[in-house]
Design an enzyme around this catalytic site. Structure first.
Site, short mmCIF file in Angstrom:
data_model
loop_
_atom_site.label_atom_id
_atom_site.label_comp_id
_atom_site.label_asym_id
_atom_site.label_seq_id
_atom_site.Cartn_x
_atom_site.Cartn_y
_atom_site.Cartn_z
N ASP A 156 0.85 -1.18 0.00
CA ASP A 156 0.00 0.00 0.00
C ASP A 156 0.89 1.24 0.00
OD1 ASP A 156 0.98 0.23 2.57
OD2 ASP A 156 -0.91 -0.23 3.55
N CYS A 162 -12.91 -29.05 7.09
CA CYS A 162 -11.70 -28.29 6.75
C CYS A 162 -10.46 -29.17 6.75
CB CYS A 162 -11.54 -27.13 7.73
SG CYS A 162 -10.08 -26.11 7.41
N CYS A 181 -7.29 -28.08 11.77
CA CYS A 181 -8.44 -28.97 11.79
C CYS A 181 -8.11 -30.42 11.49
CB CYS A 181 -9.48 -28.50 10.78
SG CYS A 181 -10.30 -26.95 11.22
N HIS A 186 -6.03 -21.47 10.35
CA HIS A 186 -7.36 -21.90 9.91
C HIS A 186 -8.08 -20.79 9.14
CE1 HIS A 186 -11.37 -23.56 9.79
NE2 HIS A 186 -11.77 -22.34 10.12
#
Length: 390
Positions: free
Chosen positions: A92, A310, A315, A354
């Site tokens: 940015d 997942c 997971c 996750h």
């Protein structure tokens, strides 16, 4: 270098499927870009980012200028060598950060005078300085310096006149950014940023001015800056599909999984947001079936993983096999709840992995649905799944 190839369009919406070729690799779009403010996506190794499918990440011009500084960056040949990431990087301009300093900065036509939040030094950021910094960082995509138009000024909603003044200065800064970018002979790509607040006709005027300057890519800025959600969605639905069809379109700083899918339908190719990483550190986890608050007491004895569908490391463990398929190597909600309660750093590391995996996998599913011509069906199923709750 930038080449954008539009591969497919969706007949039911403004959604597009494409490829974006940059100096450090090819990016499949639509894409979500993890945010790495200080040269790192917090708590995630570069190898893990690659494994979860990250194709391009962000760096923050302002913060990297403050620390470690440009001399260090020069010695590594830029941000890629410094953080050991060999895929594309977008930086940015630093405009949002200096704007957010509030009383510590003064914005003029020339640029922004401000005090360093690190050591109090008096500093100056202009379109030219931003281009010089980003050239040293050697990011594949460079953003023009703009003024982020606030939703409110001094506690009152920004007026049309205030939004116009801000937009017109950003447009002049866009021209200066491009002139300095070309003077520096930067081999990467510079994007212009559409501003105009919540005023659609100002957005259209901003875009027209940027088209006259001519950039290889365009972004929609000045959303998700405190405005009500319905106003943000209104601008999302109005502006992105007006950007040139043969160039990449980037929606800055947005947002939730629902925002991403809606943004794709509105014609957006590229997204970034701190939400998946920041929310992970604060105990909020995104899943296919809604959001999970890992700090809730009900998770204290829960043996389930975050999401049985997942395949992320949190997971499904190292096997990458979901629980539904018989894998039993992932971490339980009870364990993640325990780590959070104890302040153990592994907790936010796992929840960050996750959340990022979920966002990146969501975009992969979006691309697959566009490839197959089933985006409308995908959107309907996505909304149904997220509404179901976990």
């Amino acid at each position: 270098m930038l080449q954008f190839d539009l591969l497919k369009t969706d007949p039911t919406s403004h959604a597009r499927r494409g490829t974006l070729t940059l100096n450090h690799g090819v990016v499949q779009t639509p894409i979500f870009m993890p945010v790495g403010t200080y040269g790192t996506v917090k708590g995630v190794m570069p190898r893990s980012l690659e494994e979860m499918g990250a194709q391009i990440i962000l760096g923050n011009t302002f913060h990297l200028w403050m620390r470690p500084g440009l001399d260090v960056m020069k010695s590594f040949g830029g941000l890629h060598g410094f953080e050991k990431w060999d895929k594309p990087i977008l930086t940015d301009s630093g405009g949002f950060q200096v704007w957010s300093l509030g009383a510590m900065r003064k914005i003029t036509e020339e640029g922004v005078h401000f005090q360093s939040p690190v050591n109090g030094d008096k500093l100056f950021m202009s379109p030219e300085v931003s281009m010089q910094i980003q050239t040293i960082l050697n990011s594949d995509i460079v953003m023009q310096l703009d003024e982020c138009t606030p939703y409110e000024t001094n506690g009152k909603k920004t007026t049309e006149a205030e939004a116009r003044k801000s937009m017109e200065m950003s447009r002049r800064w866009a021209k200066r950014s491009k002139e300095e970018f070309e003077r520096l002979d930067n081999p990467n790509a510079l994007f212009g940023i559409v501003q105009g607040g919540m005023f659609k006709h100002l957005r259209e005027e901003s875009l027209q001015g940027l088209l006259e300057i001519d950039f290889p890519g365009y972004a929609v800025g000045g959303v998700s800056v405190g405005e009500p959600k319905d106003e943000m969605l209104d601008i999302m639905q109005h502006t992105p599909h007006l950007l040139p069809a043969h160039k990449p379109r980037y929606l800055m700083g947005v947002g939730t999984p629902e925002d991403l899918v809606q943004g794709v339908a509105d014609g957006v190719d590229m997204f970034d947001c701190v939400m998946p990483t920041r929310n992970a550190r604060n105990g909020t986890i995104f899943t296919r079936y809604g959001d999970l608050k890992i700090r809730n007491a009900r998770h204290k004895t829960d043996h389930q993983p975050i999401d049985t569908s997942c395949t992320c490391h949190a997971c499904a463990g190292k096997s990458g096999v979901s629980w539904d398929n018989g894998g039993r190597e992932g971490f339980s909600r009870a364990y993640l709840h325990h780590l959070d309660r104890c302040g153990e750093m592994l907790g936010p590391m796992l929840t960050t992995i996750h959340n990022l995996h979920y966002y990146l996998n969501l975009m992969q599913e979006v691309r697959q649905s566009l490839d197959a011509g089933h985006f409308a069906q995908f959107r309907a199923q996505f909304k149904s799944d997220r509404a179901r709750g976990i």
